[in-house]
Design an enzyme around this catalytic site. Sequence first.
Site, PDB file in Angstrom:
ATOM      1  N   LYS A 130       0.854  -1.194   0.000  1.00  0.00           N
ATOM      2  CA  LYS A 130       0.000   0.000   0.000  1.00  0.00           C
ATOM      3  C   LYS A 130       0.886   1.239   0.000  1.00  0.00           C
ATOM      4  O   LYS A 130       1.527   1.562   0.991  1.00  0.00           O
ATOM      5  CB  LYS A 130      -0.919   0.053   1.223  1.00  0.00           C
ATOM      6  CG  LYS A 130      -1.979   1.162   1.049  1.00  0.00           C
ATOM      7  CD  LYS A 130      -2.638   1.589   2.334  1.00  0.00           C
ATOM      8  CE  LYS A 130      -1.940   2.702   3.057  1.00  0.00           C
ATOM      9  NZ  LYS A 130      -1.840   3.991   2.330  1.00  0.00           N
ATOM     10  N   GLU A 190      10.080   0.879  10.468  1.00  0.00           N
ATOM     11  CA  GLU A 190      11.079   1.926  10.210  1.00  0.00           C
ATOM     12  C   GLU A 190      10.364   3.235  10.496  1.00  0.00           C
ATOM     13  O   GLU A 190       9.569   3.702   9.680  1.00  0.00           O
ATOM     14  CB  GLU A 190      11.509   1.902   8.734  1.00  0.00           C
ATOM     15  CG  GLU A 190      12.114   0.603   8.287  1.00  0.00           C
ATOM     16  CD  GLU A 190      13.558   0.467   8.713  1.00  0.00           C
ATOM     17  OE1 GLU A 190      14.172   1.467   9.132  1.00  0.00           O
ATOM     18  OE2 GLU A 190      14.076  -0.657   8.628  1.00  0.00           O
ATOM     19  N   CYS A 201      13.439  10.774   7.083  1.00  0.00           N
ATOM     20  CA  CYS A 201      13.339  10.198   8.426  1.00  0.00           C
ATOM     21  C   CYS A 201      14.628  10.389   9.212  1.00  0.00           C
ATOM     22  O   CYS A 201      14.608  10.525  10.424  1.00  0.00           O
ATOM     23  CB  CYS A 201      12.965   8.728   8.332  1.00  0.00           C
ATOM     24  SG  CYS A 201      13.987   7.856   7.166  1.00  0.00           S
ATOM     25  N   GLU A 209       9.342  15.066  15.922  1.00  0.00           N
ATOM     26  CA  GLU A 209       9.736  15.074  14.515  1.00  0.00           C
ATOM     27  C   GLU A 209       8.852  16.049  13.737  1.00  0.00           C
ATOM     28  O   GLU A 209       7.632  15.949  13.764  1.00  0.00           O
ATOM     29  CB  GLU A 209       9.572  13.665  13.947  1.00  0.00           C
ATOM     30  CG  GLU A 209      10.042  13.585  12.520  1.00  0.00           C
ATOM     31  CD  GLU A 209       9.945  12.185  11.970  1.00  0.00           C
ATOM     32  OE1 GLU A 209       8.855  11.593  12.054  1.00  0.00           O
ATOM     33  OE2 GLU A 209      10.956  11.690  11.450  1.00  0.00           O
TER      34      GLU A 209
HETATM   35  P1  NAP Z   1       2.233   7.876   8.369  1.00  0.00           P
HETATM   36  O1  NAP Z   1       1.096   8.785   8.531  1.00  0.00           O
HETATM   37  O2  NAP Z   1       2.690   7.081   9.507  1.00  0.00           O
HETATM   38  O3  NAP Z   1       1.865   6.941   7.139  1.00  0.00           O
HETATM   39  C1  NAP Z   1       2.690   5.936   6.654  1.00  0.00           C
HETATM   40  C2  NAP Z   1       1.845   4.909   5.953  1.00  0.00           C
HETATM   41  O4  NAP Z   1       1.012   4.244   6.901  1.00  0.00           O
HETATM   42  C3  NAP Z   1       0.894   5.493   4.911  1.00  0.00           C
HETATM   43  O5  NAP Z   1       0.801   4.598   3.853  1.00  0.00           O
HETATM   44  C4  NAP Z   1      -0.388   5.592   5.704  1.00  0.00           C
HETATM   45  O6  NAP Z   1      -1.547   5.689   4.935  1.00  0.00           O
HETATM   46  C5  NAP Z   1      -0.341   4.317   6.498  1.00  0.00           C
HETATM   47  N1  NAP Z   1      -1.215   4.318   7.677  1.00  0.00           N
HETATM   48  C6  NAP Z   1      -1.703   5.376   8.386  1.00  0.00           C
HETATM   49  N2  NAP Z   1      -2.477   4.944   9.393  1.00  0.00           N
HETATM   50  C7  NAP Z   1      -2.509   3.598   9.340  1.00  0.00           C
HETATM   51  C8  NAP Z   1      -3.138   2.566  10.111  1.00  0.00           C
HETATM   52  N3  NAP Z   1      -3.909   2.850  11.167  1.00  0.00           N
HETATM   53  N4  NAP Z   1      -2.923   1.279   9.759  1.00  0.00           N
HETATM   54  C9  NAP Z   1      -2.141   0.962   8.708  1.00  0.00           C
HETATM   55  N5  NAP Z   1      -1.536   1.886   7.941  1.00  0.00           N
HETATM   56  C10 NAP Z   1      -1.703   3.187   8.251  1.00  0.00           C
HETATM   57  O7  NAP Z   1       3.529   8.636   7.864  1.00  0.00           O
HETATM   58  P2  NAP Z   1       3.619   9.637   6.644  1.00  0.00           P
HETATM   59  O8  NAP Z   1       2.980  10.913   7.053  1.00  0.00           O
HETATM   60  O9  NAP Z   1       3.114   8.983   5.439  1.00  0.00           O
HETATM   61  O10 NAP Z   1       5.235   9.779   6.517  1.00  0.00           O
HETATM   62  C11 NAP Z   1       6.016  10.529   7.382  1.00  0.00           C
HETATM   63  C12 NAP Z   1       6.577   9.697   8.523  1.00  0.00           C
HETATM   64  O11 NAP Z   1       7.264   8.541   8.045  1.00  0.00           O
HETATM   65  C13 NAP Z   1       7.604  10.441   9.333  1.00  0.00           C
HETATM   66  O12 NAP Z   1       7.345  10.286  10.698  1.00  0.00           O
HETATM   67  C14 NAP Z   1       8.933   9.787   8.962  1.00  0.00           C
HETATM   68  O13 NAP Z   1       9.935   9.848   9.906  1.00  0.00           O
HETATM   69  C15 NAP Z   1       8.546   8.409   8.674  1.00  0.00           C
HETATM   70  N6  NAP Z   1       9.516   7.793   7.744  1.00  0.00           N
HETATM   71  C16 NAP Z   1      10.435   6.903   8.248  1.00  0.00           C
HETATM   72  C17 NAP Z   1      11.382   6.319   7.402  1.00  0.00           C
HETATM   73  C18 NAP Z   1      12.400   5.339   7.922  1.00  0.00           C
HETATM   74  O14 NAP Z   1      13.070   4.701   7.132  1.00  0.00           O
HETATM   75  N7  NAP Z   1      12.557   5.164   9.196  1.00  0.00           N
HETATM   76  C19 NAP Z   1      11.366   6.623   6.049  1.00  0.00           C
HETATM   77  C20 NAP Z   1      10.412   7.521   5.567  1.00  0.00           C
HETATM   78  C21 NAP Z   1       9.484   8.088   6.445  1.00  0.00           C
HETATM   79  P3  NAP Z   1      -2.034   7.122   4.417  1.00  0.00           P
HETATM   80  O15 NAP Z   1      -1.571   7.126   3.031  1.00  0.00           O
HETATM   81  O16 NAP Z   1      -3.512   7.163   4.541  1.00  0.00           O
HETATM   82  O17 NAP Z   1      -1.395   8.182   5.249  1.00  0.00           O
END
Ligand code: NAP
Length: 493
Positions: free
Chosen positions: A182, A257, A291, A389
């Site tokens: 997804k 991650e 991230c 963050e």
């Molecule tokens: P997010 O809101 O956590 O979303 C990540 C993914 O999870 C999206 O596909 C999201 O869908 C999905 N999601 C949201 N709620 C969910 C639930 N209840 N159950 C299952 N899936 C769910 O993060 P983001 O705003 O997309 O990205 C930013 C964050 O990602 C930052 O905190 C960043 O640090 C982190 N990040 C970490 C890394 C790493 O390698 N450690 C790399 C990149 C990003 P939607 O599309 O609906 O939001």
Amino acid sequence: MPAGFKTEVKAYQMYIDGEWLESRSGKTFPVYDPSTEEVIAQVPDANAEDVDRAVAAARAAFDRGAWSGTTAQERGRILFRLATKIRENAAMLAELECRNSGKPIVEAEFDMGDVATCFEYYGGLATKVLGYINPVPDNAMSMSLKEPVGVAGQIIPWNYPLLMAAWKLAPALAAGCTCVLKPAEQTPLTILEVAKWFEEIGLPKGVVNVVTGFGETAGAPMVKHPEVNKIAFTGSATVGKVIVKQAADTVKRVTLELGGKSPNIFFADADFEAAIDGALFGVFINQGEVCSAGSRVLVEKSIYPKFVEAMAEKAKRVTLGPPLDRDTKMGPLVSKEQYERVCSYLDIGKKEAKLATGGGRAEKFARGFYVEPTIFYDVDNQARIAREEIFGPVASVIPFENESDAVQIANDSPYGLAAAVWTRDIFKAFRAVKALRAGIVWVNHMQPTYVEAPWGGYKQSGFGRELGPWGIEEYLETKQVHINLNEQPIGWY
Ligand code: NAP
Ligand code: MG
């Protein structure tokens, strides 16, 4: 763009069981260009029913051995073919990624190279998954074999859309797993373009399924699904915690991650010019939507005033511009939601610390989610802008007294994804490498990432490792095999 000009809105379908489908509900949602705020595509809005269909396809493909039953050589060859397709179409993919995510075109081009390299790396690694003979003290042959985990549910964010898809799909496919991926709701387009080649490169139907939708309605059903064996998630810590809880009922393997608040530490003896460059690159690359962003800049007191001034001066010259412009070093943030989130932290920062530069929207653009490169200084490590963050172009500069002070501040964070240290003293560098609690420590650089080396966090930055041999390991089970070499009865009774 001329007045009244309307971008063409492209309609996409999603890829399930080798077919291009609408969502069962018939609903779609819009995808935007964050530099113009215009809708550029409509994609299916999947719900639990669609997820069921995708998981069933992945399950059936796995159970009939459509993928794990092929040879490792064949899996490797298919991954190489995919890499070749990506290299041949890199310009188109980079442009689409750039338009959809707002990242500068030059960075998007680098990403496409990394995507292809990732499929090549795991294409090669597919044939290097080895078992062991265990030296047990009996007349027996004991072996441990590696087998694919099964159906992998993969949930990714929007900051490196196709690269995050590659980091998930490549090791899973090399291991012999089948996948339901997804993408983030904001950035589903490049992986949907790539999926158009799956059949042509020889990927059997059902092996990779791409389901477009929202976290709560498409992500959560995947996490709870009893036929999914493993969840690989990259995203925020907030969602990561929900996933661990939701995966518990079906005892899924989970790798996370998550985010970070990574320290970028500058000692007084560092090369000054390189240090200023490194501080800016660490936090402003990809508009700070990284991230591992070096969002806490720790600077030794003796160079602190000079450092803050030089950093602010250079930050003012960072070229903000349309993502497709080759001179652009920072584009718009990915979405209105993210823009508003970052702006709310700018308000918090103005109350908590001093502003050296930036602090608002880049007003020279009539439209688009542009935020100025922003530097706060005299930041207390307990302030919200030092602990939470932000995921945008915002640096929090914090002074420190000495080496132990620097390490103490650096480690005083709920996160532990990355850290960097800048010094010309090799002893100091190695002591810091040992003392810092983070999944990656850079010395005299920040951000280079290689598919050959492990990636992942300590503490609340998650668990499990991606990339390298560590990445494939997360998609493998270990089976013990015991072969009795005695032909006599056990003789116990
Ligand atoms: P997010 O809101 O956590 O979303 C990540 C993914 O999870 C999206 O596909 C999201 O869908 C999905 N999601 C949201 N709620 C969910 C639930 N209840 N159950 C299952 N899936 C769910 O993060 P983001 O705003 O997309 O990205 C930013 C964050 O990602 C930052 O905190 C960043 O640090 C982190 N990040 C970490 C890394 C790493 O390698 N450690 C790399 C990149 C990003 P939607 O599309 O609906 O939001
Ligand atoms: Mg989200």
